[in-house]
Design a protein around this motif. Structure first.
Motif, PDB file in Angstrom:
ATOM      1  N   PRO A   1       0.870  -1.060   0.047  1.00  0.00           N
ATOM      2  CA  PRO A   1       0.148   0.064  -0.049  1.00  0.00           C
ATOM      3  C   PRO A   1       0.753   1.299   0.066  1.00  0.00           C
ATOM      4  CG  PRO A   1      -0.984  -1.523   1.372  1.00  0.00           C
ATOM      5  CD  PRO A   1       0.440  -2.300   1.061  1.00  0.00           C
ATOM      6  N   ALA A   2       2.020   1.313   0.581  1.00  0.00           N
ATOM      7  CA  ALA A   2       2.935   2.338   0.762  1.00  0.00           C
ATOM      8  C   ALA A   2       3.325   2.961  -0.675  1.00  0.00           C
ATOM      9  CB  ALA A   2       3.762   2.307   1.627  1.00  0.00           C
ATOM     10  N   MET A   3       3.860   1.534  -1.371  1.00  0.00           N
ATOM     11  CA  MET A   3       4.329   1.716  -2.567  1.00  0.00           C
ATOM     12  C   MET A   3       3.287   2.457  -3.634  1.00  0.00           C
ATOM     13  SD  MET A   3       6.406  -1.714  -3.372  1.00  0.00           S
ATOM     14  CE  MET A   3       7.573  -2.381  -2.169  1.00  0.00           C
TER      15      MET A   3
ATOM     16  N   LYS B   1       0.657   4.385  -2.736  1.00  0.00           N
ATOM     17  CA  LYS B   1       0.629   5.808  -2.385  1.00  0.00           C
ATOM     18  C   LYS B   1       1.509   6.488  -2.979  1.00  0.00           C
ATOM     19  CE  LYS B   1      -0.435   8.588   1.499  1.00  0.00           C
ATOM     20  NZ  LYS B   1      -0.615   8.609   2.711  1.00  0.00           N
ATOM     21  N   ARG B   2       2.945   5.957  -3.046  1.00  0.00           N
ATOM     22  CA  ARG B   2       3.935   6.874  -3.695  1.00  0.00           C
ATOM     23  C   ARG B   2       3.669   7.035  -5.057  1.00  0.00           C
ATOM     24  NH1 ARG B   2       7.291   3.894  -0.084  1.00  0.00           N
ATOM     25  NH2 ARG B   2       7.950   2.498  -1.994  1.00  0.00           N
ATOM     26  N   CYS B   3       3.108   5.952  -5.826  1.00  0.00           N
ATOM     27  CA  CYS B   3       2.894   5.870  -7.339  1.00  0.00           C
ATOM     28  C   CYS B   3       1.619   6.311  -7.872  1.00  0.00           C
ATOM     29  CB  CYS B   3       3.376   4.640  -7.912  1.00  0.00           C
ATOM     30  SG  CYS B   3       5.092   4.029  -7.344  1.00  0.00           S
ATOM     31  N   ASP B   4       0.954   7.160  -7.042  1.00  0.00           N
ATOM     32  CA  ASP B   4      -0.600   7.135  -7.249  1.00  0.00           C
ATOM     33  C   ASP B   4      -0.873   7.810  -8.549  1.00  0.00           C
ATOM     34  OD1 ASP B   4      -3.471   7.051  -6.115  1.00  0.00           O
ATOM     35  OD2 ASP B   4      -3.250   9.301  -6.570  1.00  0.00           O
ATOM     36  N   ARG B   5      -0.093   8.871  -9.233  1.00  0.00           N
ATOM     37  CA  ARG B   5      -0.433   9.375 -10.262  1.00  0.00           C
ATOM     38  C   ARG B   5      -0.105   8.756 -11.666  1.00  0.00           C
ATOM     39  NH1 ARG B   5       2.487  13.430 -11.559  1.00  0.00           N
ATOM     40  NH2 ARG B   5       1.186  14.542 -12.865  1.00  0.00           N
ATOM     41  N   TYR B   6       0.992   7.695 -11.348  1.00  0.00           N
ATOM     42  CA  TYR B   6       1.514   7.028 -12.651  1.00  0.00           C
ATOM     43  C   TYR B   6       0.997   5.644 -13.033  1.00  0.00           C
ATOM     44  CZ  TYR B   6       4.809  10.505 -11.198  1.00  0.00           C
ATOM     45  OH  TYR B   6       5.409  11.591 -10.742  1.00  0.00           O
ATOM     46  N   ALA B   7       1.382   5.363 -14.189  1.00  0.00           N
ATOM     47  CA  ALA B   7       0.885   4.225 -14.797  1.00  0.00           C
ATOM     48  C   ALA B   7       1.742   2.914 -14.015  1.00  0.00           C
ATOM     49  CB  ALA B   7       1.051   3.980 -16.287  1.00  0.00           C
ATOM     50  N   LEU B   8       1.118   1.974 -13.251  1.00  0.00           N
ATOM     51  CA  LEU B   8       1.809   1.112 -12.382  1.00  0.00           C
ATOM     52  C   LEU B   8       1.940  -0.129 -12.662  1.00  0.00           C
ATOM     53  CD1 LEU B   8       3.262   1.309  -9.479  1.00  0.00           C
ATOM     54  CD2 LEU B   8       0.996   0.981  -8.571  1.00  0.00           C
ATOM     55  N   TYR B   9       3.013  -0.774 -13.067  1.00  0.00           N
ATOM     56  CA  TYR B   9       3.104  -2.237 -13.376  1.00  0.00           C
ATOM     57  C   TYR B   9       3.742  -3.170 -12.097  1.00  0.00           C
ATOM     58  CZ  TYR B   9       7.886  -0.913 -14.293  1.00  0.00           C
ATOM     59  OH  TYR B   9       9.117  -0.514 -14.239  1.00  0.00           O
ATOM     60  N   PHE B  10       3.450  -4.350 -12.318  1.00  0.00           N
ATOM     61  CA  PHE B  10       3.853  -5.579 -11.502  1.00  0.00           C
ATOM     62  C   PHE B  10       4.952  -6.057 -12.450  1.00  0.00           C
ATOM     63  CE2 PHE B  10       4.380  -9.640 -10.621  1.00  0.00           C
ATOM     64  CZ  PHE B  10       4.912  -9.868  -9.478  1.00  0.00           C
ATOM     65  N   GLY B  11       6.119  -6.504 -11.922  1.00  0.00           N
ATOM     66  CA  GLY B  11       6.964  -7.321 -12.538  1.00  0.00           C
ATOM     67  C   GLY B  11       8.056  -6.273 -13.108  1.00  0.00           C
ATOM     68  N   SER B  12       8.703  -6.945 -14.160  1.00  0.00           N
ATOM     69  CA  SER B  12       9.692  -6.200 -15.095  1.00  0.00           C
ATOM     70  C   SER B  12      10.122  -6.982 -16.215  1.00  0.00           C
ATOM     71  CB  SER B  12      10.810  -6.129 -13.999  1.00  0.00           C
ATOM     72  OG  SER B  12      11.688  -7.219 -13.866  1.00  0.00           O
TER      73      SER B  12
ATOM     74  N   GLU C   1      -3.620  -9.126  -5.756  1.00  0.00           N
ATOM     75  CA  GLU C   1      -4.838  -9.047  -5.002  1.00  0.00           C
ATOM     76  C   GLU C   1      -4.668  -8.049  -3.703  1.00  0.00           C
ATOM     77  OE1 GLU C   1      -8.456 -10.325  -3.362  1.00  0.00           O
ATOM     78  OE2 GLU C   1      -7.347 -11.177  -5.054  1.00  0.00           O
ATOM     79  N   LYS C   2      -3.475  -7.715  -3.430  1.00  0.00           N
ATOM     80  CA  LYS C   2      -3.153  -6.720  -2.557  1.00  0.00           C
ATOM     81  C   LYS C   2      -3.535  -5.401  -3.109  1.00  0.00           C
ATOM     82  CE  LYS C   2      -1.711  -5.928   1.909  1.00  0.00           C
ATOM     83  NZ  LYS C   2      -2.223  -6.477   3.024  1.00  0.00           N
ATOM     84  N   ALA C   3      -3.185  -5.155  -4.296  1.00  0.00           N
ATOM     85  CA  ALA C   3      -3.230  -4.036  -5.106  1.00  0.00           C
ATOM     86  C   ALA C   3      -4.473  -3.827  -6.067  1.00  0.00           C
ATOM     87  CB  ALA C   3      -1.860  -3.664  -5.743  1.00  0.00           C
ATOM     88  N   LYS C   4      -5.456  -4.723  -5.906  1.00  0.00           N
ATOM     89  CA  LYS C   4      -6.457  -4.914  -6.740  1.00  0.00           C
ATOM     90  C   LYS C   4      -7.101  -3.568  -7.076  1.00  0.00           C
ATOM     91  CE  LYS C   4      -9.414  -8.215  -6.228  1.00  0.00           C
ATOM     92  NZ  LYS C   4     -10.158  -9.333  -5.592  1.00  0.00           N
TER      93      LYS C   4
END
Length: 359
Positions: free
Chosen positions: A136-138, A140-151, A201-204
């Motif tokens: 959740p803290a991650m 919040k820091r990235c709230d405005r951005y396109a967020l991906y899981f992985g790499s 699931e955590k970041a659904k």
């Protein structure tokens, strides 16, 4: 101080990327960035920002951010003198200096020529040994951005196995369907798949896409035969794509070199975007790729790190950027990005010219 010249924007970074993934009009192309530490530090100094944190990303106008849970598990692998060891994958690297600075190169290969018993017992971390409560803290820091899981390294069977077994042995063992090697690979993929499911699931509702990878091309030809890919690697990739689809998320596949031969497979599998798009590789010419796959795949990359960016003038870089943009922008599905980590011998002025051209 060097400056990136930006223009008025109507969309947030997240909106811009999501619209691009949907082939909808945007105010400018989404922008991404990655670089080796040496050149990153020099670029940060030129831009007048701290090399730590997101200062460079903000200055360049990067629209993407990624997350991965922190490892909190036990020490699994012995430390060696003058080596770095990855805490949960177990590969070793050594520092190699060159005229541009240096880099950590893979070495020692603990499973090279290993007996089946050694491969079977090679440690794989438990998915329980990661900090999902920090997600959740991650977010919040990235709230405005396109967020991906992985790499680009998520899944990445050939590279990830090669780092502990050596590339040649990895290719031989996969081509001969070595049981011990395939069991080890699937144990590692089980770990990654479980981590992915827990994070999603955590970041659904807040993750925007999944980024995974497999380097399937040399500069001139496929790395492995299409038959071997479809028989052995494709089912491994499909597991991750299916999980992403269960969360209604698009998937971007990193795939180096001459890899367009696999793009129809990717489309069949449910991949939404492809990354790197090395323009100097065989069958990767931008206009041709855009014509063949535009509207069916989103494109991310194409700004070569082995051409004008490293060896040309600022004018050469601007010309390359404009050619790439002219080829891919009409598809309405293009994200501007280097094909790889920008290397340490790249002139800072060329990087600035590249991003100013995008803006």
């Amino acid at each position: 101080m060097t400056k990136i010249i930006k223009y008025p924007e109507m969309l947030s970074p997240r909106e811009r990327v999501l619209r691009t993934f949907a082939f909808e009009p945007v105010d400018r192309v989404p922008i991404d960035y990655y670089a080796n530490p040496g050149i990153h530090s020099r670029l940060a100094a030129a831009l007048g920002v701290d090399a730590e944190g997101d200062g460079v990303l903000e200055a360049l106008g990067v629209d993407f951010r990624g997350i991965w849970p922190d490892y909190t598990g036990p020490v699994l692998f012995p430390e060696l003198p003058d080596r770095l060891v990855h805490p949960f994958y177990g590969y070793y690297s050594r520092w190699v200096e060159h005229e541009g600075g240096g880099y950590w190169d893979y070495c020692d290969f603990p499973l090279l020529n290993a007996e089946p018993e050694r491969i079977a017992e090679f440690p794989v971390a438990s998915p329980d040994w990661f900090d999902y409560e920090g997600i959740p803290a991650m977010l919040k820091r990235c709230d405005r951005y396109a967020l991906y899981f992985g790499s680009a390294g998520l899944v990445d069977v050939l590279n990830a196995t090669g780092r502990v077994m050596g590339t040649q042995q990895t290719l031989i063992n996969i081509a001969t369907h070595d049981e011990a090697t395939l069991r080890y690979i699937n144990r590692r993929l089980d770990m990654e798949l479980s981590i992915m499911e827990r994070v999603l699931e955590k970041a659904k509702g807040r993750i925007d896409f999944v980024w995974m990878g497999e380097d399937l091309g040399t500069q001139r030809a496929p790395m492995i035969s299409p038959k071997l890919y479809r028989q052995t690697l494709r089912p491994m990739h499909q597991r991750f794509i299916d999980l992403a689809k269960a969360y209604d998320l698009p998937v971007m596949m990193h795939c180096c070199g001459s890899s367009s031969w696999a793009f129809e497979d990717f489309i069949e599998m449910g991949v939404s975007a492809v990354d790197t798009l090395q323009p100097e590789a065989v069958d990767m010419e931008p206009v041709s790729i855009a014509q063949r796959f535009g509207g069916r795949l989103v494109f991310h990359g194409a700004m070569s790190t082995t051409g004008a960016l490293t060896y040309g003038t600022e004018q050469d870089v601007v010309r390359d950027a404009r050619e790439i943009l002219a080829a891919y922008m009409p598809t309405r599905g293009y994200c501007f990005s280097p094909t790889h980590m920008i290397q340490n011998n790249t002139p800072v002025r060329n990087i600035v010219a590249m991003y100013n051209a995008a803006h």
